[in-house]
Design a protein around this motif. Structure first.
Motif, short mmCIF file in Angstrom:
data_model
loop_
_atom_site.label_atom_id
_atom_site.label_comp_id
_atom_site.label_asym_id
_atom_site.label_seq_id
_atom_site.Cartn_x
_atom_site.Cartn_y
_atom_site.Cartn_z
N LEU A 124 12.47 -2.31 -4.12
CA LEU A 124 11.26 -2.43 -3.14
C LEU A 124 11.38 -3.64 -2.24
CD1 LEU A 124 8.70 -1.35 -5.96
CD2 LEU A 124 9.41 -0.17 -4.06
N VAL A 125 11.80 -4.94 -2.75
CA VAL A 125 11.73 -5.83 -1.83
C VAL A 125 12.81 -5.83 -0.84
CG1 VAL A 125 13.22 -7.46 -2.81
CG2 VAL A 125 11.11 -8.45 -1.93
N LYS A 126 13.63 -4.94 -0.87
CA LYS A 126 14.47 -4.64 0.01
C LYS A 126 13.97 -3.85 1.20
CE LYS A 126 19.07 -4.26 -2.01
NZ LYS A 126 20.26 -3.32 -2.16
N LYS A 127 13.10 -3.08 1.02
CA LYS A 127 12.27 -2.26 2.01
C LYS A 127 11.38 -3.23 2.78
CE LYS A 127 12.41 2.16 -0.40
NZ LYS A 127 13.32 2.77 0.50
N TYR A 128 10.68 -4.23 1.90
CA TYR A 128 9.87 -5.23 2.68
C TYR A 128 10.69 -6.00 3.55
CZ TYR A 128 7.42 -9.48 2.92
OH TYR A 128 6.96 -10.78 3.39
N THR A 129 11.73 -6.67 2.91
CA THR A 129 12.41 -7.55 3.83
C THR A 129 12.96 -6.85 5.16
OG1 THR A 129 13.02 -8.92 1.98
CG2 THR A 129 14.27 -9.19 4.09
N LEU A 130 13.42 -5.51 5.14
CA LEU A 130 13.99 -5.03 6.46
C LEU A 130 12.96 -4.72 7.26
CD1 LEU A 130 16.39 -4.13 7.78
CD2 LEU A 130 16.42 -1.99 6.51
N ALA A 131 11.54 -4.18 6.60
CA ALA A 131 10.59 -3.76 7.65
C ALA A 131 10.15 -4.91 8.31
CB ALA A 131 9.55 -3.08 6.63
N LEU A 132 9.89 -5.97 7.85
CA LEU A 132 9.45 -7.25 8.37
C LEU A 132 10.33 -7.68 9.42
CD1 LEU A 132 7.41 -9.39 8.69
CD2 LEU A 132 8.28 -10.57 6.91
N SER A 133 11.68 -7.92 8.95
CA SER A 133 12.92 -8.13 10.06
C SER A 133 12.73 -7.60 11.25
CB SER A 133 14.24 -8.24 9.23
OG SER A 133 14.15 -9.20 8.50
N SER A 134 12.60 -5.95 10.92
CA SER A 134 12.59 -5.20 12.01
C SER A 134 11.51 -5.18 13.13
CB SER A 134 12.85 -3.59 11.28
OG SER A 134 13.98 -3.53 10.59
N ARG A 135 10.37 -5.49 12.49
CA ARG A 135 9.05 -5.81 13.13
C ARG A 135 9.08 -7.07 13.97
NH1 ARG A 135 5.67 -6.67 16.11
NH2 ARG A 135 3.34 -6.68 15.88
N GLY A 182 0.77 -1.27 -0.06
CA GLY A 182 0.05 0.05 -0.08
C GLY A 182 0.94 1.31 0.09
N LYS A 183 1.97 1.17 0.73
CA LYS A 183 2.94 2.33 0.77
C LYS A 183 3.79 2.66 -0.43
CE LYS A 183 6.14 4.36 4.05
NZ LYS A 183 6.67 4.48 5.30
N HIS A 184 4.40 1.44 -0.92
CA HIS A 184 5.41 1.65 -1.83
C HIS A 184 5.06 1.25 -3.32
CE1 HIS A 184 8.21 2.41 1.52
NE2 HIS A 184 7.82 1.21 2.04
N TRP A 185 3.88 0.60 -3.60
CA TRP A 185 3.53 0.32 -5.02
C TRP A 185 2.65 1.27 -5.61
CZ3 TRP A 185 5.03 -4.80 -7.10
CH2 TRP A 185 6.21 -5.28 -6.57
N SER A 186 3.09 2.40 -5.85
CA SER A 186 2.07 3.40 -6.26
C SER A 186 1.86 3.16 -7.69
CB SER A 186 2.71 4.87 -6.30
OG SER A 186 1.69 5.68 -6.82
N LEU A 187 0.53 2.86 -8.20
CA LEU A 187 0.17 2.53 -9.43
C LEU A 187 -0.74 3.55 -10.02
CD1 LEU A 187 -0.87 -1.30 -8.62
CD2 LEU A 187 1.19 -0.23 -9.58
N GLN A 188 -0.56 5.01 -9.84
CA GLN A 188 -1.35 5.74 -10.44
C GLN A 188 -0.89 6.03 -12.13
OE1 GLN A 188 0.30 6.85 -7.50
NE2 GLN A 188 -1.57 7.19 -5.90
N ASP A 189 0.38 5.99 -12.05
CA ASP A 189 0.80 5.78 -13.45
C ASP A 189 1.09 4.45 -14.16
OD1 ASP A 189 2.12 6.30 -15.74
OD2 ASP A 189 3.79 7.44 -14.98
N GLN A 190 0.26 4.25 -14.93
CA GLN A 190 0.24 2.70 -15.41
C GLN A 190 1.73 2.52 -16.34
OE1 GLN A 190 -2.15 0.28 -15.53
NE2 GLN A 190 -2.94 1.22 -13.76
N LYS A 191 2.45 3.56 -16.73
CA LYS A 191 3.72 3.27 -17.30
C LYS A 191 4.73 3.34 -16.34
CE LYS A 191 2.12 4.78 -21.70
NZ LYS A 191 2.29 5.98 -22.94
N GLN A 192 4.54 3.38 -15.05
CA GLN A 192 5.69 3.74 -14.04
C GLN A 192 6.28 2.37 -13.85
OE1 GLN A 192 4.58 4.99 -10.19
NE2 GLN A 192 5.97 4.12 -9.15
N VAL A 193 8.00 2.59 -13.81
CA VAL A 193 8.59 1.28 -13.75
C VAL A 193 9.18 1.35 -12.39
CG1 VAL A 193 10.86 0.48 -14.47
CG2 VAL A 193 9.41 1.48 -16.21
N SER A 194 8.79 -0.04 -11.89
CA SER A 194 9.41 -0.25 -10.43
C SER A 194 10.42 -1.20 -10.33
CB SER A 194 8.06 -0.77 -9.48
OG SER A 194 7.11 0.03 -9.56
#
Length: 503
Positions: free
Chosen positions: A193-204, A176-188
């Protein structure tokens, strides 16, 4: 005249290097009681065969280093009737400045795993020792054994199952926070992104930490340490290794303060009402603080902090690169993607709105886990680890002298057609029924040193994939992008994706 001077200087240089090599790397004994060292070559002075080992990995064929030598030395006879005919089962080489024996079979894996702290003990290259291990403390193997016992209650399957809801909530928050999809042509860039996820979960889960600013500091430190692990161990200002050392110290200092604060919080709870301890944070840090050491004493803050640093680092790149490799596979094999999507959508449709995943849901993800297992076979997050002989012993008719280093490498079996027919083919069905032969599939190691976070990693990966495939569709920006080994697997271009909402 200048040419002669140049060659004389070159000769002196090589003579000096060879003298230095002989001084710092003593040759292991060649023979004891009629048994000789395994066949093989130590290559160039000091560097040995390290460059060839790394070259094959960077070319995407790390198994070639082992396969070529097995073939080369397969006809070398051994002076023991115990040895069998066929491919070479052990050879010697020189890697990372150390003479090493490499065991090449599933039987070799079993031998090492079953003889931990009997014939062999853990050994780490100097770069790891510099960053992680303080040899001035208690005898390392004893501390490791106890710490593994201390962490087991937190990471055992029954305990990890209780974390599935938290994993699911953190994953949903991440998307919800990091996968913004307003622009259909946006490159992620999936890797970032998965680095942020992994660290957020490990920290929690490990630190009960949710402060984004503190997590950002940890992310920077972990990034520098990760870069240092794959660099030359040159501790000079401006080098990756030097930055890694400073980042490691900075990270430890940050966690030191967290441990001290948490200990004070737990003591205050204890002073007020011991029953309140049941309401204490259910994270790994708190688990350690309430644990006692093998000598009956509490774990020190120093021990807890160092082990937490190791845990945070160990689970970081491994999970990230496994998820990257899985996304590539799902992108390049439509039939595999469709089967995973079908399985995950059935689970999603069985849930009430807002209901989080639970253990029963994860148990239904059998095909998805088979896919991940095949990813781990082809792209194991760690190529292998090292041991050191504690005493002289004989393996397959060859002498392994005391002090000699031993390297077990997952590619020796993972991509060996003896265990996995057509080994380069992606085939999740290999893990149906009884699965691969024992000790041939070892992405998490084995024996007493099997990765204690195996079940945690399994649930984390499956929960992420469930949310990914049920919420999004994607296309790879570079359809032919591959995982490269340098020296750990990672996507060659960062895995940029065009991401679209599923609904």
């Amino acid at each position: 005249m200048e040419t002669i001077t140049f060659f004389i200087s070159l000769l002196v240089l090589f003579a000096s290097l060879y003298y230095f090599y002989c001084k710092i790397i003593p040759s292991p004994r060649q023979q004891v009681a009629g048994y000789q060292l395994p066949p093989g070559s130590t290559g160039w002075p000091i560097i040995g065969e390290t460059l060839e080992y790394l070259r094959t990995a960077r070319n995407g064929v790390p198994e070639k280093f082992i396969a070529d030598r097995r073939k080369k030395y397969s006809d070398v006879s051994v002076p023991s009737a115990a040895a069998t005919e066929g491919s070479c089962k052990v050879f010697k080489t020189l890697l990372l400045g150390e003479p090493m024996a490499m065991l090449c079979t599933a039987a070799g894996n079993k031998f090492l795993f079953s003889n931990e702290n009997k014939l062999v003990k853990t050994w780490w290259p100097a770069i790891f020792q510099k960053l992680f291990i303080d040899s001035t403390k208690l005898e390392y193997s004893k501390v490791t054994i106890h710490n593994r016992k201390a962490i087991f209650p937190f990471l055992k399957p029954d305990a990890v199952r209780k974390h599935i809801g938290v994993m699911d909530q953190v994953t949903k928050d991440h998307f919800g926070k990091h996968w913004s999809l307003q622009d259909q042509k946006q490159v992620s860039k999936f890797h970032s992104l998965v680095k942020k996820y992994t660290l957020a979960l490990s920290s929690r889960l490990f630190l009960n930490l949710e402060d984004p600013q503190v997590i950002a500091k940890l992310e920077e430190s972990i990034r520098h340490v990760s870069e240092g692990l794959v660099s030359l161990p040159i501790d000079l200002p401006g080098t990756n290794f030097n930055r890694a050392i400073r980042a490691s110290r900075k990270m430890k200092k940050e966690i030191d303060s967290m441990v001290a604060q948490r200990k004070n919080d737990l003591m205050n709870l204890n002073m007020i009402d011991r029953e309140q301890l049941e309401n204490a944070p259910q994270d790994l840090m708190s688990s350690f603080l309430l644990e006692t050491r093998f000598d009956g004493q509490e774990l020190t803050e120093e021990e807890i902090s160092k082990y937490l640093c190791g845990i945070m680092l160990a689970g970081f790149d491994n999970i990230i690169n496994t998820l990257c490799a899985t996304v590539i596979v799902l992108s390049q094999f439509p039939e595999v993607y469709d089967a995973v999507l079908k399985e995950q959508m059935e689970i999603a449709e069985s849930k009430d709105e807002g209901e989080l995943l639970n253990w029963g849901d994860v148990r239904k993800m059998k095909y998805t886990w088979n896919v991940v297992c095949e990813v781990l076979r082809l792209h194991p997050p760690i190529g292998g680890t090292f041991r050191e002989a504690m005493t002289d012993f004989v393996y397959e008719g060859h002498l392994i002298p005391k002090g000699m280093k031993i390297h077990w490498n997952v590619y020796a079996t993972h991509k060996n057609p003896e265990y996995f027919p057509d080994p380069h083919k992606f085939d999740p069905s290999r893990f149906e029924g009884h699965g691969p032969p024992p000790y041939s599939y070892v992405p998490f190691g084995g024996g007493p040193r099997m990765c204690p976070g195996k079940e945690h990693a399994r649930y984390e990966i499956l929960v992420f994939l469930h949310n990914l495939v049920t919420r999004f569709k994607w296309e790879m920006v570079f359809p032919d992008e591959k995982m490269v080994v340098d020296p750990v697997p990672l996507p060659s271009k960062g895995l940029p994706l065009h991401v679209f909402p599923r609904i």
